[in-house]
Scaffold this motif. Structure first.
Motif, PDB file in Angstrom:
ATOM      1  N   SER A  72       0.833  -1.204   0.000  1.00  9.88           N
ATOM      2  CA  SER A  72       0.000   0.000   0.000  1.00  9.88           C
ATOM      3  C   SER A  72       0.868   1.254   0.000  1.00  9.88           C
ATOM      4  CB  SER A  72      -0.920  -0.003   1.219  1.00  9.88           C
ATOM      5  OG  SER A  72      -0.167   0.141   2.406  1.00  9.88           O
ATOM      6  N   HIS A  73       0.198   2.384  -0.175  1.00 11.27           N
ATOM      7  CA  HIS A  73       0.864   3.692  -0.162  1.00 11.27           C
ATOM      8  C   HIS A  73       1.715   3.800   1.106  1.00 11.27           C
ATOM      9  CE1 HIS A  73       1.374   8.035  -0.173  1.00 11.27           C
ATOM     10  NE2 HIS A  73       0.966   8.032  -1.429  1.00 11.27           N
ATOM     11  N   PRO A  74       2.907   4.364   1.022  1.00 10.36           N
ATOM     12  CA  PRO A  74       3.793   4.384   2.188  1.00 10.36           C
ATOM     13  C   PRO A  74       3.340   5.285   3.334  1.00 10.36           C
ATOM     14  CG  PRO A  74       4.810   5.541   0.345  1.00 10.36           C
ATOM     15  CD  PRO A  74       3.557   4.898  -0.181  1.00 10.36           C
ATOM     16  N   ASP A  75       2.508   6.304   3.058  1.00  6.29           N
ATOM     17  CA  ASP A  75       2.171   7.206   4.166  1.00  6.29           C
ATOM     18  C   ASP A  75       0.709   7.654   4.194  1.00  6.29           C
ATOM     19  OD1 ASP A  75       2.187   8.940   2.034  1.00  6.29           O
ATOM     20  OD2 ASP A  75       3.854  10.145   2.735  1.00  6.29           O
ATOM     21  N   ARG A  76      -0.179   6.937   3.521  1.00  7.84           N
ATOM     22  CA  ARG A  76      -1.609   7.229   3.638  1.00  7.84           C
ATOM     23  C   ARG A  76      -2.414   5.956   3.429  1.00  7.84           C
ATOM     24  NH1 ARG A  76      -3.436  10.156  -1.952  1.00  7.84           N
ATOM     25  NH2 ARG A  76      -5.464   9.528  -1.238  1.00  7.84           N
ATOM     26  N   TYR A  77      -3.615   5.962   3.931  1.00  4.73           N
ATOM     27  CA  TYR A  77      -4.493   4.810   3.813  1.00  4.73           C
ATOM     28  C   TYR A  77      -4.940   4.615   2.371  1.00  4.73           C
ATOM     29  CZ  TYR A  77      -4.801   4.318   8.856  1.00  4.73           C
ATOM     30  OH  TYR A  77      -4.501   4.108  10.179  1.00  4.73           O
ATOM     31  N   THR A  78      -5.199   3.367   2.023  1.00  8.59           N
ATOM     32  CA  THR A  78      -5.716   3.010   0.705  1.00  8.59           C
ATOM     33  C   THR A  78      -7.013   2.253   0.907  1.00  8.59           C
ATOM     34  OG1 THR A  78      -3.525   2.882  -0.291  1.00  8.59           O
ATOM     35  CG2 THR A  78      -5.284   1.633  -1.371  1.00  8.59           C
ATOM     36  N   GLY A  79      -8.046   2.650   0.161  1.00  6.56           N
ATOM     37  CA  GLY A  79      -9.327   1.960   0.221  1.00  6.56           C
ATOM     38  C   GLY A  79      -9.648   1.327  -1.106  1.00  6.56           C
ATOM     39  N   ALA A  80     -10.172   0.091  -1.065  1.00  9.06           N
ATOM     40  CA  ALA A  80     -10.527  -0.621  -2.293  1.00  9.06           C
ATOM     41  C   ALA A  80     -11.664  -1.590  -2.006  1.00  9.06           C
ATOM     42  CB  ALA A  80      -9.327  -1.390  -2.837  1.00  9.06           C
ATOM     43  N   ILE A  81     -12.529  -1.748  -2.975  1.00  9.73           N
ATOM     44  CA  ILE A  81     -13.561  -2.777  -2.918  1.00  9.73           C
ATOM     45  C   ILE A  81     -12.991  -4.004  -3.615  1.00  9.73           C
ATOM     46  CG2 ILE A  81     -15.913  -3.428  -3.575  1.00  9.73           C
ATOM     47  CD1 ILE A  81     -15.769  -1.071  -1.586  1.00  9.73           C
ATOM     48  N   HIS A  82     -12.998  -5.140  -2.912  1.00 13.95           N
ATOM     49  CA  HIS A  82     -12.520  -6.406  -3.465  1.00 13.95           C
ATOM     50  C   HIS A  82     -13.726  -7.335  -3.572  1.00 13.95           C
ATOM     51  CE1 HIS A  82      -7.959  -6.162  -2.553  1.00 13.95           C
ATOM     52  NE2 HIS A  82      -8.466  -4.946  -2.507  1.00 13.95           N
ATOM     53  N   VAL A  83     -13.941  -7.879  -4.755  1.00 14.71           N
ATOM     54  CA  VAL A  83     -15.070  -8.771  -5.006  1.00 14.71           C
ATOM     55  C   VAL A  83     -14.510 -10.132  -5.410  1.00 14.71           C
ATOM     56  CG1 VAL A  83     -17.160  -9.151  -6.365  1.00 14.71           C
ATOM     57  CG2 VAL A  83     -16.456  -6.803  -5.790  1.00 14.71           C
ATOM     58  N   TYR A  84     -14.975 -11.190  -4.727  1.00 11.16           N
ATOM     59  CA  TYR A  84     -14.486 -12.541  -4.963  1.00 11.16           C
ATOM     60  C   TYR A  84     -15.635 -13.442  -5.412  1.00 11.16           C
ATOM     61  CZ  TYR A  84     -10.541 -10.759  -2.365  1.00 11.16           C
ATOM     62  OH  TYR A  84      -9.481  -9.995  -1.957  1.00 11.16           O
ATOM     63  N   ALA A  85     -15.363 -14.304  -6.375  1.00 14.48           N
ATOM     64  CA  ALA A  85     -16.365 -15.234  -6.908  1.00 14.48           C
ATOM     65  C   ALA A  85     -16.434 -16.483  -6.039  1.00 14.48           C
ATOM     66  CB  ALA A  85     -16.048 -15.588  -8.352  1.00 14.48           C
ATOM     67  N   GLY A  86     -16.720 -16.293  -4.770  1.00 14.80           N
ATOM     68  CA  GLY A  86     -16.812 -17.386  -3.806  1.00 14.80           C
ATOM     69  C   GLY A  86     -16.712 -16.839  -2.405  1.00 14.80           C
ATOM     70  N   ASP A  87     -16.638 -17.737  -1.430  1.00 21.19           N
ATOM     71  CA  ASP A  87     -16.516 -17.336  -0.030  1.00 21.19           C
ATOM     72  C   ASP A  87     -15.035 -17.124   0.293  1.00 21.19           C
ATOM     73  OD1 ASP A  87     -16.463 -17.024   2.735  1.00 21.19           O
ATOM     74  OD2 ASP A  87     -17.940 -18.598   3.093  1.00 21.19           O
ATOM     75  N   PHE A  88     -14.634 -15.882   0.392  1.00 23.87           N
ATOM     76  CA  PHE A  88     -13.243 -15.509   0.656  1.00 23.87           C
ATOM     77  C   PHE A  88     -12.718 -16.142   1.942  1.00 23.87           C
ATOM     78  CE2 PHE A  88     -10.236 -12.620   2.777  1.00 23.87           C
ATOM     79  CZ  PHE A  88      -9.265 -12.485   1.812  1.00 23.87           C
ATOM     80  N   PHE A  89     -13.574 -16.275   2.949  1.00 22.55           N
ATOM     81  CA  PHE A  89     -13.140 -16.727   4.266  1.00 22.55           C
ATOM     82  C   PHE A  89     -13.135 -18.244   4.413  1.00 22.55           C
ATOM     83  CE2 PHE A  89     -14.811 -12.447   4.735  1.00 22.55           C
ATOM     84  CZ  PHE A  89     -13.734 -11.820   5.334  1.00 22.55           C
ATOM     85  N   ASP A  90     -13.859 -18.943   3.571  1.00 16.98           N
ATOM     86  CA  ASP A  90     -13.945 -20.394   3.663  1.00 16.98           C
ATOM     87  C   ASP A  90     -13.245 -21.006   2.456  1.00 16.98           C
ATOM     88  OD1 ASP A  90     -14.583 -22.941   4.523  1.00 16.98           O
ATOM     89  OD2 ASP A  90     -16.593 -22.903   3.648  1.00 16.98           O
ATOM     90  N   ARG A  91     -11.935 -20.780   2.393  1.00 11.55           N
ATOM     91  CA  ARG A  91     -11.174 -21.183   1.217  1.00 11.55           C
ATOM     92  C   ARG A  91      -9.743 -21.441   1.639  1.00 11.55           C
ATOM     93  NH1 ARG A  91     -12.787 -21.435  -4.320  1.00 11.55           N
ATOM     94  NH2 ARG A  91     -14.571 -20.464  -3.359  1.00 11.55           N
ATOM     95  N   GLU A  92      -9.181 -22.547   1.186  1.00 13.30           N
ATOM     96  CA  GLU A  92      -7.745 -22.750   1.395  1.00 13.30           C
ATOM     97  C   GLU A  92      -7.000 -21.855   0.430  1.00 13.30           C
ATOM     98  OE1 GLU A  92      -6.040 -26.581   1.629  1.00 13.30           O
ATOM     99  OE2 GLU A  92      -7.805 -27.435   2.608  1.00 13.30           O
ATOM    100  N   ARG A  93      -5.874 -21.363   0.877  1.00 15.41           N
ATOM    101  CA  ARG A  93      -5.035 -20.535  -0.001  1.00 15.41           C
ATOM    102  C   ARG A  93      -3.588 -20.792   0.381  1.00 15.41           C
ATOM    103  NH1 ARG A  93      -7.941 -17.012   3.196  1.00 15.41           N
ATOM    104  NH2 ARG A  93      -9.189 -16.315   1.452  1.00 15.41           N
ATOM    105  N   CYS A  94      -2.714 -20.373  -0.511  1.00 21.49           N
ATOM    106  CA  CYS A  94      -1.276 -20.467  -0.252  1.00 21.49           C
ATOM    107  C   CYS A  94      -0.709 -19.062  -0.141  1.00 21.49           C
ATOM    108  CB  CYS A  94      -0.565 -21.202  -1.392  1.00 21.49           C
ATOM    109  SG  CYS A  94      -0.947 -22.959  -1.490  1.00 21.49           S
ATOM    110  N   MET A  95       0.391 -18.966   0.588  1.00 24.96           N
ATOM    111  CA  MET A  95       1.123 -17.710   0.723  1.00 24.96           C
ATOM    112  C   MET A  95       2.604 -18.053   0.630  1.00 24.96           C
ATOM    113  SD  MET A  95       0.797 -14.856   3.780  1.00 24.96           S
ATOM    114  CE  MET A  95      -0.869 -14.387   3.350  1.00 24.96           C
ATOM    115  N   TRP A  96       3.356 -17.142   0.013  1.00 15.15           N
ATOM    116  CA  TRP A  96       4.769 -17.370  -0.208  1.00 15.15           C
ATOM    117  C   TRP A  96       5.592 -16.243   0.395  1.00 15.15           C
ATOM    118  CZ3 TRP A  96       0.892 -18.451  -3.645  1.00 15.15           C
ATOM    119  CH2 TRP A  96       0.836 -19.753  -4.139  1.00 15.15           C
ATOM    120  N   SER A  97       6.834 -16.540   0.702  1.00 13.66           N
ATOM    121  CA  SER A  97       7.757 -15.542   1.232  1.00 13.66           C
ATOM    122  C   SER A  97       8.095 -14.526   0.146  1.00 13.66           C
ATOM    123  CB  SER A  97       9.048 -16.222   1.699  1.00 13.66           C
ATOM    124  OG  SER A  97      10.058 -15.258   1.911  1.00 13.66           O
ATOM    125  N   PRO A  98       7.964 -13.218   0.446  1.00  9.38           N
ATOM    126  CA  PRO A  98       8.349 -12.220  -0.555  1.00  9.38           C
ATOM    127  C   PRO A  98       9.862 -12.162  -0.767  1.00  9.38           C
ATOM    128  CG  PRO A  98       7.652 -11.146   1.469  1.00  9.38           C
ATOM    129  CD  PRO A  98       7.419 -12.622   1.656  1.00  9.38           C
TER     130      PRO A  98
END
Length: 174
Positions: free
Chosen positions: A121-147
């Motif tokens: 996100s922006h280094p010194d201010r808040y960012t707002g966005a609407i995110h729309v997912y074609a399913g239940d975002f919270f009831d889903r397995e996902r993977c995450m990787w080291s940056p």
């Protein structure tokens, strides 16, 4: 969401929101505290008001469903990744950088169900966005990787926990 091509059907809706980012901000509230606000949740559709605290970094992750993002304030830097083939020709566990895109107020980004991205996100201010997912975002397995090295994180944190921790860090700096 009943359309056979959900993302094709969703795009014009997000474009209408993007055409009036000030109106979108007024409808959901100006971004002022980092967090995930649930606007709608069902098995086939999740709509979130995502407020990124300044200097938030969400590591590379997948959603395993199509998604659309429209930014209504601030800046969201999306870094894209791909899963390269392993030496034996199968797909490896890690990811490698594969480009990126910066979104500012009024920009829309569509992600396929196989997309992998990280967000800064922006280094010194808040960012707002609407995110729309074609399913239940919270009831889903996902993977995450080291940056840092693109390796798979064995026990990844929940996205809401990453955002909440970023807000705590931002508030501690003030």
């Amino acid at each position: 969401m009943a359309d056979d091509d959900r993302m094709r059907a969703l795009r014009p809706v997000l474009d209408r929101v993007a055409a009036d980012p000030t109106g979108a901000a007024a409808a959901v509230g100006e971004p002022g505290v980092g967090g995930l606000g649930v606007i709608h949740r069902s098995p086939t559709l999740t709509i979130l008001n995502v407020v990124w605290s300044p200097a938030t970094h969400m590591p590379p992750h997948d959603h395993r469903m199509s998604a659309g993002i429209v930014v209504y304030g601030g800046r969201e830097d999306n870094d894209f990744y791909r899963r390269p083939p392993a030496a034996n020709g199968t797909r490896g566990d890690g990811v490698e950088p594969a480009g990126g895109r910066t979104l500012t107020a009024g920009d829309v980004l569509m992600l396929g169900d196989d997309a992998i991205h990280g967000v800064r996100s922006h280094p010194d201010r808040y960012t707002g966005a609407i995110h729309v997912y074609a399913g239940d975002f919270f009831d889903r397995e996902r993977c995450m990787w080291s940056p840092e090295d693109g390796s798979l994180i064995a026990d990844p944190p929940e996205p809401g926990d990453v955002i909440a921790e970023a807000e705590r860090r931002w508030q501690a700096r003030r």
